[in-house]
Design a protein around this motif. Sequence first.
Motif, PDB file in Angstrom:
ATOM      1  N   THR A  93     -60.700  78.346  77.791  1.00  0.00           N
ATOM      2  CA  THR A  93     -59.433  77.615  77.766  1.00  0.00           C
ATOM      3  C   THR A  93     -59.716  76.122  77.721  1.00  0.00           C
ATOM      4  OG1 THR A  93     -59.367  77.589  80.178  1.00  0.00           O
ATOM      5  CG2 THR A  93     -58.250  79.417  79.066  1.00  0.00           C
ATOM      6  N   LEU A  94     -58.733  75.376  77.290  1.00  0.00           N
ATOM      7  CA  LEU A  94     -58.828  73.912  77.283  1.00  0.00           C
ATOM      8  C   LEU A  94     -57.905  73.364  78.368  1.00  0.00           C
ATOM      9  CD1 LEU A  94     -58.740  73.131  73.434  1.00  0.00           C
ATOM     10  CD2 LEU A  94     -60.721  73.127  74.947  1.00  0.00           C
ATOM     11  N   ASP A  95     -58.463  72.586  79.270  1.00  0.00           N
ATOM     12  CA  ASP A  95     -57.620  71.942  80.278  1.00  0.00           C
ATOM     13  C   ASP A  95     -58.227  70.601  80.663  1.00  0.00           C
ATOM     14  OD1 ASP A  95     -59.281  72.200  82.812  1.00  0.00           O
ATOM     15  OD2 ASP A  95     -59.141  74.314  82.231  1.00  0.00           O
ATOM     16  N   GLY A 155     -61.204  75.805  62.300  1.00  0.00           N
ATOM     17  CA  GLY A 155     -60.274  75.491  63.381  1.00  0.00           C
ATOM     18  C   GLY A 155     -58.992  76.297  63.291  1.00  0.00           C
ATOM     19  N   ARG A 156     -58.423  76.363  62.090  1.00  0.00           N
ATOM     20  CA  ARG A 156     -57.189  77.143  61.911  1.00  0.00           C
ATOM     21  C   ARG A 156     -57.439  78.616  62.190  1.00  0.00           C
ATOM     22  NH1 ARG A 156     -53.894  78.097  56.213  1.00  0.00           N
ATOM     23  NH2 ARG A 156     -53.129  80.154  56.790  1.00  0.00           N
ATOM     24  N   SER A 157     -58.591  79.127  61.760  1.00  0.00           N
ATOM     25  CA  SER A 157     -58.903  80.537  61.974  1.00  0.00           C
ATOM     26  C   SER A 157     -58.981  80.865  63.466  1.00  0.00           C
ATOM     27  CB  SER A 157     -60.235  80.891  61.291  1.00  0.00           C
ATOM     28  OG  SER A 157     -60.156  80.707  59.905  1.00  0.00           O
ATOM     29  N   LEU A 158     -59.639  80.007  64.221  1.00  0.00           N
ATOM     30  CA  LEU A 158     -59.745  80.233  65.663  1.00  0.00           C
ATOM     31  C   LEU A 158     -58.381  80.124  66.328  1.00  0.00           C
ATOM     32  CD1 LEU A 158     -61.575  80.854  68.028  1.00  0.00           C
ATOM     33  CD2 LEU A 158     -62.060  78.421  68.251  1.00  0.00           C
ATOM     34  N   GLU A 159     -57.572  79.184  65.882  1.00  0.00           N
ATOM     35  CA  GLU A 159     -56.240  79.019  66.448  1.00  0.00           C
ATOM     36  C   GLU A 159     -55.349  80.226  66.127  1.00  0.00           C
ATOM     37  OE1 GLU A 159     -53.156  77.203  68.597  1.00  0.00           O
ATOM     38  OE2 GLU A 159     -55.324  76.897  68.562  1.00  0.00           O
ATOM     39  N   LEU A 204     -69.204  72.025  66.012  1.00  0.00           N
ATOM     40  CA  LEU A 204     -68.180  71.105  66.519  1.00  0.00           C
ATOM     41  C   LEU A 204     -66.778  71.559  66.145  1.00  0.00           C
ATOM     42  CD1 LEU A 204     -69.648  67.525  65.846  1.00  0.00           C
ATOM     43  CD2 LEU A 204     -69.396  68.688  68.050  1.00  0.00           C
ATOM     44  N   LYS A 205     -66.599  72.012  64.913  1.00  0.00           N
ATOM     45  CA  LYS A 205     -65.270  72.422  64.440  1.00  0.00           C
ATOM     46  C   LYS A 205     -64.742  73.615  65.237  1.00  0.00           C
ATOM     47  CE  LYS A 205     -64.390  69.794  60.717  1.00  0.00           C
ATOM     48  NZ  LYS A 205     -63.103  69.081  60.467  1.00  0.00           N
ATOM     49  N   ILE A 206     -65.647  74.456  65.735  1.00  0.00           N
ATOM     50  CA  ILE A 206     -65.228  75.616  66.518  1.00  0.00           C
ATOM     51  C   ILE A 206     -64.876  75.220  67.945  1.00  0.00           C
ATOM     52  CG2 ILE A 206     -66.088  77.792  67.510  1.00  0.00           C
ATOM     53  CD1 ILE A 206     -67.673  78.098  64.854  1.00  0.00           C
ATOM     54  N   GLY A 207     -65.519  74.180  68.464  1.00  0.00           N
ATOM     55  CA  GLY A 207     -65.154  73.730  69.798  1.00  0.00           C
ATOM     56  C   GLY A 207     -66.282  73.290  70.693  1.00  0.00           C
ATOM     57  N   ALA A 208     -67.521  73.286  70.199  1.00  0.00           N
ATOM     58  CA  ALA A 208     -68.613  72.711  70.997  1.00  0.00           C
ATOM     59  C   ALA A 208     -68.337  71.225  71.214  1.00  0.00           C
ATOM     60  CB  ALA A 208     -69.951  72.895  70.289  1.00  0.00           C
ATOM     61  N   ILE A 258     -56.323  83.291  65.769  1.00  0.00           N
ATOM     62  CA  ILE A 258     -56.789  84.429  66.576  1.00  0.00           C
ATOM     63  C   ILE A 258     -56.597  84.180  68.057  1.00  0.00           C
ATOM     64  CG2 ILE A 258     -58.797  85.829  67.180  1.00  0.00           C
ATOM     65  CD1 ILE A 258     -59.905  85.126  64.354  1.00  0.00           C
ATOM     66  N   CYS A 259     -56.888  82.955  68.473  1.00  0.00           N
ATOM     67  CA  CYS A 259     -56.911  82.618  69.904  1.00  0.00           C
ATOM     68  C   CYS A 259     -56.225  81.267  70.116  1.00  0.00           C
ATOM     69  CB  CYS A 259     -58.372  82.575  70.370  1.00  0.00           C
ATOM     70  SG  CYS A 259     -58.573  82.233  72.122  1.00  0.00           S
ATOM     71  N   PRO A 260     -54.890  81.248  70.129  1.00  0.00           N
ATOM     72  CA  PRO A 260     -54.168  79.973  70.240  1.00  0.00           C
ATOM     73  C   PRO A 260     -54.494  79.240  71.544  1.00  0.00           C
ATOM     74  CG  PRO A 260     -52.683  81.769  69.627  1.00  0.00           C
ATOM     75  CD  PRO A 260     -53.979  82.398  70.034  1.00  0.00           C
ATOM     76  N   VAL A 261     -54.557  77.928  71.462  1.00  0.00           N
ATOM     77  CA  VAL A 261     -54.773  77.112  72.656  1.00  0.00           C
ATOM     78  C   VAL A 261     -53.538  77.236  73.532  1.00  0.00           C
ATOM     79  CG1 VAL A 261     -55.024  74.769  73.513  1.00  0.00           C
ATOM     80  CG2 VAL A 261     -56.306  75.498  71.491  1.00  0.00           C
ATOM     81  N   ARG A 262     -53.804  77.535  74.792  1.00  0.00           N
ATOM     82  CA  ARG A 262     -52.697  77.701  75.733  1.00  0.00           C
ATOM     83  C   ARG A 262     -52.520  76.451  76.593  1.00  0.00           C
ATOM     84  NH1 ARG A 262     -55.531  82.335  75.678  1.00  0.00           N
ATOM     85  NH2 ARG A 262     -56.644  81.875  77.610  1.00  0.00           N
TER      86      ARG A 262
END
Length: 324
Positions: A26-28, A314-318, A60-64, A320-324
């Motif tokens: 998750t992102l917080d 980035g769109r693909s990950l979003e 980086l684009k995936i979230g590292a 499948i797994c939207p940022v909450r």
Amino acid sequence: MQSVITGGTHSLEADALNILRSISPTLDSTKHKGQAGKIAVVGGCREYTGAPYFSAISALKIGADLSHVICTKDAAPVIKSYSPELIVHPLLEDTYSVKEEDRKSAATLVLAEVDKWLERFDCLVIGPGLGRDPFLLDCVSDIMKHARRSNVPMVIDGDGLFLVTNRLDLVCGYPLAVLTPNVNEYKRLVQKVLNCDVNDQDGAHQLLSLASSIGGVTILRKGQSDYISDGKEVKSVSIFGSPRRCGGQGDILSGSVAVFLAWARKLDGKDGPAMNPTVLGCIAGSALMRKAASLAFEDKKRSTLTTDIIEYLGRSLEDICPVR
């Protein structure tokens, strides 16, 4: 592996989307830089500068949070020019730049410089754009030995696979090593390790045997469907995908697997799925890469390039797994 597909793939098919969701953090606002992963790509020489860039920027684009490239001095300015987001270390040496009588001391210096950074990394990607210069490969062999002693996971692709096929001791028995061969690289591995030809009639069993024979490394065999084994089980990822075969997609995959492997290790023994983190990383990385490739192909068709696929990560990950 088509015979495997017709002979019971459903039992092999991983629940890729739920796995991807379960290991994506998750992102917080309480988190700090570095907690979402620090990846380093070891590769890049005077002939090949695109591959390490593709791998590192995909991470980086995936979230590292941080993505490094450890490359030769010739390659560094070029790779830096592609993106200011990457941390580029011009540390590797090759036979073009070092006299024969100076190579021992140069190799010692390379290892000392890389060692300063090694334990900061959550995963290494070994091989994109590495080339096959003998002295350069010797330097990278030393880096791999140190990474192994420090329990740093390694995703090995491209010329890194050429290296380990001829130096199996570098990965044999190391459970944090992931090999990502294409059809030709897989053929060479099978011939080297199992002393036989690829057998697609019993492809799943042969993959299991190959991973087991190398001491429990994880192998992601790329293809129309991707097959993954750690020597204990075999999983497949068949969702999404694209008929376009432009060069560089394997570099995206290596960066993707590195990130998800790092994330899966952080969940190991906690709330994550009960599966080897290296296998989880391969499943998630494969699914995301295939999703991005399918979206890029929908848009670009025959003109799809690796850079187009990267833009859809980035769109693909979003999706499948939207940022909450």
